[in-house]
Write a protein that holds these residues in place. Structure first.
Motif, PDB file in Angstrom:
ATOM      1  N   ASP A  28      41.563  40.139  34.702  1.00 10.20           N
ATOM      2  CA  ASP A  28      41.579  41.363  33.905  1.00 10.20           C
ATOM      3  C   ASP A  28      40.178  41.969  33.948  1.00 10.20           C
ATOM      4  OD1 ASP A  28      43.864  39.658  32.520  1.00 10.20           O
ATOM      5  OD2 ASP A  28      44.146  41.757  31.968  1.00 10.20           O
ATOM      6  N   PRO A  29      40.010  43.080  34.646  1.00 12.97           N
ATOM      7  CA  PRO A  29      38.663  43.644  34.781  1.00 12.97           C
ATOM      8  C   PRO A  29      38.231  44.359  33.508  1.00 12.97           C
ATOM      9  CG  PRO A  29      40.265  45.100  35.793  1.00 12.97           C
ATOM     10  CD  PRO A  29      41.023  43.889  35.336  1.00 12.97           C
ATOM     11  N   ILE A  30      36.986  44.768  33.500  1.00 15.68           N
ATOM     12  CA  ILE A  30      36.468  45.577  32.398  1.00 15.68           C
ATOM     13  C   ILE A  30      37.179  46.932  32.427  1.00 15.68           C
ATOM     14  CG2 ILE A  30      34.418  46.762  31.526  1.00 15.68           C
ATOM     15  CD1 ILE A  30      32.786  44.366  32.599  1.00 15.68           C
ATOM     16  N   SER A  31      37.614  47.375  31.264  1.00 18.49           N
ATOM     17  CA  SER A  31      38.353  48.631  31.179  1.00 18.49           C
ATOM     18  C   SER A  31      37.541  49.787  31.759  1.00 18.49           C
ATOM     19  CB  SER A  31      38.685  48.918  29.711  1.00 18.49           C
ATOM     20  OG  SER A  31      39.374  50.146  29.590  1.00 18.49           O
ATOM     21  N   GLY A  32      38.190  50.563  32.616  1.00 19.05           N
ATOM     22  CA  GLY A  32      37.517  51.717  33.202  1.00 19.05           C
ATOM     23  C   GLY A  32      36.860  51.445  34.533  1.00 19.05           C
TER      24      GLY A  32
ATOM     25  N   THR B 282      47.732  45.862  40.260  1.00 15.70           N
ATOM     26  CA  THR B 282      48.782  46.734  39.741  1.00 15.70           C
ATOM     27  C   THR B 282      48.195  47.753  38.772  1.00 15.70           C
ATOM     28  OG1 THR B 282      49.250  45.094  38.030  1.00 15.70           O
ATOM     29  CG2 THR B 282      50.576  45.008  40.023  1.00 15.70           C
ATOM     30  N   GLY B 283      48.574  49.004  38.966  1.00 20.43           N
ATOM     31  CA  GLY B 283      48.158  50.052  38.044  1.00 20.43           C
ATOM     32  C   GLY B 283      46.662  50.264  37.973  1.00 20.43           C
ATOM     33  N   GLY B 284      45.970  49.819  39.008  1.00 19.23           N
ATOM     34  CA  GLY B 284      44.524  50.008  39.042  1.00 19.23           C
ATOM     35  C   GLY B 284      43.777  49.173  38.033  1.00 19.23           C
ATOM     36  N   SER B 285      44.435  48.143  37.494  1.00 23.37           N
ATOM     37  CA  SER B 285      43.769  47.321  36.481  1.00 23.37           C
ATOM     38  C   SER B 285      43.847  45.845  36.851  1.00 23.37           C
ATOM     39  CB  SER B 285      44.374  47.583  35.107  1.00 23.37           C
ATOM     40  OG  SER B 285      43.723  46.803  34.126  1.00 23.37           O
ATOM     41  N   VAL B 286      44.816  45.154  36.301  1.00 22.90           N
ATOM     42  CA  VAL B 286      44.936  43.707  36.488  1.00 22.90           C
ATOM     43  C   VAL B 286      45.179  43.367  37.954  1.00 22.90           C
ATOM     44  CG1 VAL B 286      46.371  41.708  35.951  1.00 22.90           C
ATOM     45  CG2 VAL B 286      45.792  43.346  34.154  1.00 22.90           C
ATOM     46  N   SER B 287      44.565  42.262  38.390  1.00 21.26           N
ATOM     47  CA  SER B 287      44.761  41.802  39.763  1.00 21.26           C
ATOM     48  C   SER B 287      45.250  40.356  39.763  1.00 21.26           C
ATOM     49  CB  SER B 287      43.468  41.906  40.555  1.00 21.26           C
ATOM     50  OG  SER B 287      43.633  41.397  41.875  1.00 21.26           O
ATOM     51  N   THR B 288      46.067  40.034  40.756  1.00 23.59           N
ATOM     52  CA  THR B 288      46.548  38.672  40.949  1.00 23.59           C
ATOM     53  C   THR B 288      46.209  38.226  42.358  1.00 23.59           C
ATOM     54  OG1 THR B 288      48.393  39.045  39.432  1.00 23.59           O
ATOM     55  CG2 THR B 288      48.555  37.159  40.897  1.00 23.59           C
ATOM     56  N   LEU B 289      45.570  37.072  42.454  1.00 24.17           N
ATOM     57  CA  LEU B 289      45.293  36.445  43.747  1.00 24.17           C
ATOM     58  C   LEU B 289      46.315  35.325  43.930  1.00 24.17           C
ATOM     59  CD1 LEU B 289      43.349  36.065  46.232  1.00 24.17           C
ATOM     60  CD2 LEU B 289      42.151  34.372  44.832  1.00 24.17           C
ATOM     61  N   THR B 290      47.043  35.364  45.030  1.00 19.14           N
ATOM     62  CA  THR B 290      48.077  34.362  45.301  1.00 19.14           C
ATOM     63  C   THR B 290      47.681  33.540  46.509  1.00 19.14           C
ATOM     64  OG1 THR B 290      49.804  35.820  44.411  1.00 19.14           O
ATOM     65  CG2 THR B 290      50.512  33.998  45.824  1.00 19.14           C
TER      66      THR B 290
END
Lengths: 111, 113
Positions: free
Chosen positions: B24-28, B70-78
């Motif tokens: 979860d990155p920093i907002s913005g 997704t949605g330019g926010s949260v990222s998932t590394l698989t």
């Protein structure tokens, strides 16, 4: 970055002394440089950065020097404290925006 | 404000299993990066997302690794079919993009048995 395995270069200093940590980089196209501090079990923490159009930048107790001629970066910590003990990484951004990290230097501050 | 967060903090898995790591990155922040740090070593770049642009996947070590944002926010590394050499700390960072500081999360320590 170049790997040194489990045996990081170590700088041991007395509390109150000044510390200088050095880093050589290889990409002459790099235009942005950062120093990070990493404590055990934590992610890297930003300390200070410098862009390639500068040769010196100062922060609180820290100074970064950039010598583009010899592709050398240094971090100076004034009045080193026990809380400064950590692994320090230099990182460069050259072309792509992802950072290329050096292998790190462990700073040990003796009380 | 809130910094970069990652989950789980630790993950132990068996060889051959798939794992998903979350950031979860920093907002913005428009830029998001994944790095890998093996024991006692520096950080190795994996993948970079910037806004809606195609990600820079040049650091992914094999096709078993993939990431999405997704949605330019949260990222998932698989990581599919994990191998023992995948054991490392996986670090996520976010930033404003361009020549901008990257702020790191605490990492996920992955151990593949």
């Amino acid at each position: 970055g170049e790997s040194v395995g489990l045996h990081l270069p170590t700088l041991s200093v007395q509390e109150g002394d000044n510390s200088i940590i050095n880093c050589a980089y290889s990409n002459s196209a790099s235009d942005y440089f950062i120093w990070y501090k990493q404590e055990s079990g934590k992610g890297p923490q930003f300390i200070i950065d410098i862009r390639s159009n500068m040769d010196k930048r100062q922060g609180q107790r820290v100074t970064v020097l950039l010598n583009k001629t010899v592709k050398h970066l240094s971090l100076q910590i004034a009045a080193t404290q026990p809380g400064d003990s950590a692994v320090y990484f230099c990182a460069e951004s050259g072309g792509r925006r992802a950072l290329t990290f050096g292998s790190g230097t462990r700073l040990q501050v003796q009380p | 404000g809130a910094g970069v967060s990652q989950s789980p903090s630790n993950k132990v898995t068996e060889k051959g299993k798939d794992v998903e790591l979350r950031c979860d990155p920093i907002s913005g922040h428009t830029a998001l990066y994944w790095y890998r740090q093996s024991l006692g070593q520096g950080l190795e770049f994996l993948i970079y997302f910037q806004g809606n642009s195609a990600p820079d996947k040049s650091g992914l070590p094999s096709d078993r690794f993939s990431a999405e944002r997704t949605g330019g926010s949260v990222s998932t590394l698989t990581i599919q079919r994990t191998q023992q050499e995948d054991s490392a700390v996986y670090l996520c960072a976010s930033g404003g993009g361009g020549l901008d500081t990257q702020y790191f999360g605490p990492g996920t320590r992955l151990t593949v048995l």
